[in-house]
Motif scaffolding. Structure first.
Motif, PDB file in Angstrom:
ATOM      1  N   GLU A 153       0.849  -1.195   0.000  1.00 16.04           N
ATOM      2  CA  GLU A 153       0.000   0.000   0.000  1.00 16.04           C
ATOM      3  C   GLU A 153       0.880   1.238   0.000  1.00 16.04           C
ATOM      4  OE1 GLU A 153      -3.173  -0.152  -0.365  1.00 16.04           O
ATOM      5  OE2 GLU A 153      -3.562  -2.267   0.081  1.00 16.04           O
ATOM      6  N   ARG A 154       0.317   2.365  -0.436  1.00 12.24           N
ATOM      7  CA  ARG A 154       1.043   3.629  -0.494  1.00 12.24           C
ATOM      8  C   ARG A 154       0.320   4.691   0.329  1.00 12.24           C
ATOM      9  NH1 ARG A 154       3.599   5.058  -6.113  1.00 12.24           N
ATOM     10  NH2 ARG A 154       2.652   7.053  -5.557  1.00 12.24           N
ATOM     11  N   TYR A 155       1.100   5.633   0.826  1.00 11.00           N
ATOM     12  CA  TYR A 155       0.536   6.682   1.680  1.00 11.00           C
ATOM     13  C   TYR A 155      -0.525   7.491   0.937  1.00 11.00           C
ATOM     14  CZ  TYR A 155       0.463  10.285   5.298  1.00 11.00           C
ATOM     15  OH  TYR A 155       0.086  11.143   6.312  1.00 11.00           O
TER      16      TYR A 155
ATOM     17  N   PRO B 154      -3.183  -4.326  -2.252  1.00  4.01           N
ATOM     18  CA  PRO B 154      -4.396  -4.629  -3.048  1.00  4.01           C
ATOM     19  C   PRO B 154      -5.624  -3.811  -2.672  1.00  4.01           C
ATOM     20  CG  PRO B 154      -4.177  -6.248  -1.305  1.00  4.01           C
ATOM     21  CD  PRO B 154      -2.969  -5.335  -1.174  1.00  4.01           C
ATOM     22  N   LEU B 155      -5.570  -3.021  -1.600  1.00  6.34           N
ATOM     23  CA  LEU B 155      -6.776  -2.376  -1.078  1.00  6.34           C
ATOM     24  C   LEU B 155      -6.865  -0.896  -1.394  1.00  6.34           C
ATOM     25  CD1 LEU B 155      -6.774  -4.072   2.474  1.00  6.34           C
ATOM     26  CD2 LEU B 155      -8.025  -4.787   0.425  1.00  6.34           C
ATOM     27  N   GLY B 156      -5.769  -0.279  -1.828  1.00  6.92           N
ATOM     28  CA  GLY B 156      -5.788   1.154  -2.103  1.00  6.92           C
ATOM     29  C   GLY B 156      -5.969   1.983  -0.846  1.00  6.92           C
TER      30      GLY B 156
ATOM     31  N   GLY C 162       2.653  -2.243   8.214  1.00  5.67           N
ATOM     32  CA  GLY C 162       2.704  -2.237   6.751  1.00  5.67           C
ATOM     33  C   GLY C 162       3.494  -1.067   6.210  1.00  5.67           C
ATOM     34  N   LYS C 163       3.376   0.106   6.869  1.00  2.00           N
ATOM     35  CA  LYS C 163       4.121   1.288   6.424  1.00  2.00           C
ATOM     36  C   LYS C 163       5.629   1.080   6.554  1.00  2.00           C
ATOM     37  CE  LYS C 163       0.586   4.704   7.723  1.00  2.00           C
ATOM     38  NZ  LYS C 163       0.267   5.818   8.639  1.00  2.00           N
TER      39      LYS C 163
ATOM     40  N   VAL D 153       4.043  10.564  -0.389  1.00  2.00           N
ATOM     41  CA  VAL D 153       3.505  10.012  -1.640  1.00  2.00           C
ATOM     42  C   VAL D 153       3.415   8.485  -1.496  1.00  2.00           C
ATOM     43  CG1 VAL D 153       3.769   9.861  -4.143  1.00  2.00           C
ATOM     44  CG2 VAL D 153       4.541  11.907  -2.923  1.00  2.00           C
ATOM     45  N   MET D 154       4.567   7.822  -1.546  1.00  2.00           N
ATOM     46  CA  MET D 154       4.584   6.384  -1.315  1.00  2.00           C
ATOM     47  C   MET D 154       4.642   6.052   0.173  1.00  2.00           C
ATOM     48  SD  MET D 154       7.235   5.051  -4.271  1.00  2.00           S
ATOM     49  CE  MET D 154       7.065   3.330  -3.754  1.00  2.00           C
ATOM     50  N   PHE D 155       5.337   6.897   0.945  1.00  2.62           N
ATOM     51  CA  PHE D 155       5.678   6.539   2.314  1.00  2.62           C
ATOM     52  C   PHE D 155       5.158   7.559   3.322  1.00  2.62           C
ATOM     53  CE2 PHE D 155       9.276   5.318  -0.525  1.00  2.62           C
ATOM     54  CZ  PHE D 155       8.998   3.968  -0.568  1.00  2.62           C
TER      55      PHE D 155
END
Length: 360
Positions: free
Chosen positions: A222-224, A230-232, A242-243, A279-281
């Motif tokens: 997942e991304r920030y 898979p869940l957005g 997860g982060k 953005v990603m993190f």
């Protein structure tokens, strides 16, 4: 000691640390005097670098992150678990889970012994069996970040188990796809993306471990900003485990040699992480990461924006991107300029000088 790329090794140089092979076997021991035959052999097996004794160097040697014995044992346990899942040996899988818990406890013990430890990713690298070593590297980095974030031991265990097993779902994807040397097609990438869901389903049904660890496996891509899978999930909808694993996974992958790309220097991977904060993190996880990971290990040769080449002799914990360095003259041999240390962080006259990158 000096961190030397293999292309720059010369006969007569002395190893400052054991030289390890693709499975962490000792190829040459500390104190070995390199010969032309040694260097030719290292070139044949595409060995990347070595720490070399420098009699003029007064820097403190980096002792590594976790012990070689513990790294080997944990890698073997991860390898065994993957194998037992492939063969559907349920009893052996249960034994492997217990082994991993034991070794994770040791990892937490070793890392907790020095809460001020900084991370030199060269100590985590291996050249073969990527998935198994990657799992251990991601777990080690994740636990270190968890310690820095003041997680308690129970939380560190949940984080570490999720990290060790974050790629376990790849067991259920064809090896041809996993090991494909070229860029994946859109269809292939969609298949690959299912590994986090496969891993989650397997662990939920077969393991019975902490739910936080299982959910971490599901959410480590997942991304920030909500653009992950898979869940957005967006922002704090992604759990902290997860982060942390997401950032550790990307950083270790970027700094590892793969069939389809060469490893990036830590400094370039760190710039990618910084640029994707928010953005990603998660920005807070990035902030913790920036205080722990050393972009320019002691002994590295770097190029400065003022035209000098220098050796990193110490890190500045307040800003790891701006270490202390000693300039060198480049002639027939690299000769250190006596008694000159440039403090890129604390000397106002040097605030305009930046490190352009490693000198290869």
């Amino acid at each position: 000691m000096i961190f030397v790329q293999s292309d720059n090794l010369k006969p007569g140089m002395v190893l400052a640390r054991d030289l390890l092979g693709p499975r962490n076997e000792v190829l040459l021991t500390r104190g070995h005097l390199l010969t032309a035959a040694n260097i030719a052999r290292l070139s044949q097996i595409e060995h990347k670098d070595a720490y070399i004794v420098d009699n003029l160097d007064d820097a403190t040697e980096d002792e590594g992150i976790i012990s070689l014995r513990l790294k080997r044992n944990t890698v073997n346990a991860v390898r065994a678990l993957f194998s037992h899942i492939e063969s559907d040996n349920r009893e052996a899988q249960s034994h492997s889970f217990l082994q991993l818990r034991h070794y994770l406890d040791e990892i937490i013990d070793e890392l907790s012994a020095d809460r001020n430890m900084l991370i030199n990713m060269a100590d985590l690298k291996a050249h073969d069996e990527y998935t198994y070593y990657h799992s251990v590297s991601v777990a080690t980095l994740s636990v270190l970040l968890g310690i820095s974030a003041n997680m308690n031991r129970t939380a560190l265990y949940k984080l570490g188990m999720g990290a060790l097993m974050h790629d376990i779902g790849k067991v259920f994807i064809s090896r041809e796809l996993i090991n494909k040397p070229s860029t994946l097609t859109t269809e292939e990438f969609e298949k690959m993306k299912r590994h986090s869901s496969f891993g989650y389903d397997y662990l939920r049904e077969q393991w019975g471990g902490p739910v936080e660890s299982v959910v971490a496996v599901l959410t480590h891509h997942e991304r920030y900003d909500g653009g992950g899978y898979p869940l957005g999930l967006i922002g704090d909808k992604q759990p902290l485990e997860g982060k942390i694993i997401a950032l550790s996974d990307v950083y270790d992958a970027m700094t590892s040699d793969r069939s389809y790309h060469s490893a990036l220097p830590p400094s370039e991977a760190i710039e990618h992480i910084m640029g994707n904060s928010g953005v990603m993190f998660d920005p807070q996880v990035v902030s913790t990461f920036m205080k722990k990971v050393v972009p320019y290990p002691v002994g590295s040769k770097v190029r400065l924006s003022n035209g000098l080449t220098a050796i990193v002799v110490a890190t500045n914990k307040e800003s790891l991107m701006r270490p202390k360095v000693k300039p060198i003259n480049i002639g027939r041999q690299d000769v250190r300029v006596d008694d000159i240390v440039l403090d890129l962080l604390n000397d106002p006259a040097l605030w305009s000088v930046t490190i352009l990158g490693l000198d290869r």
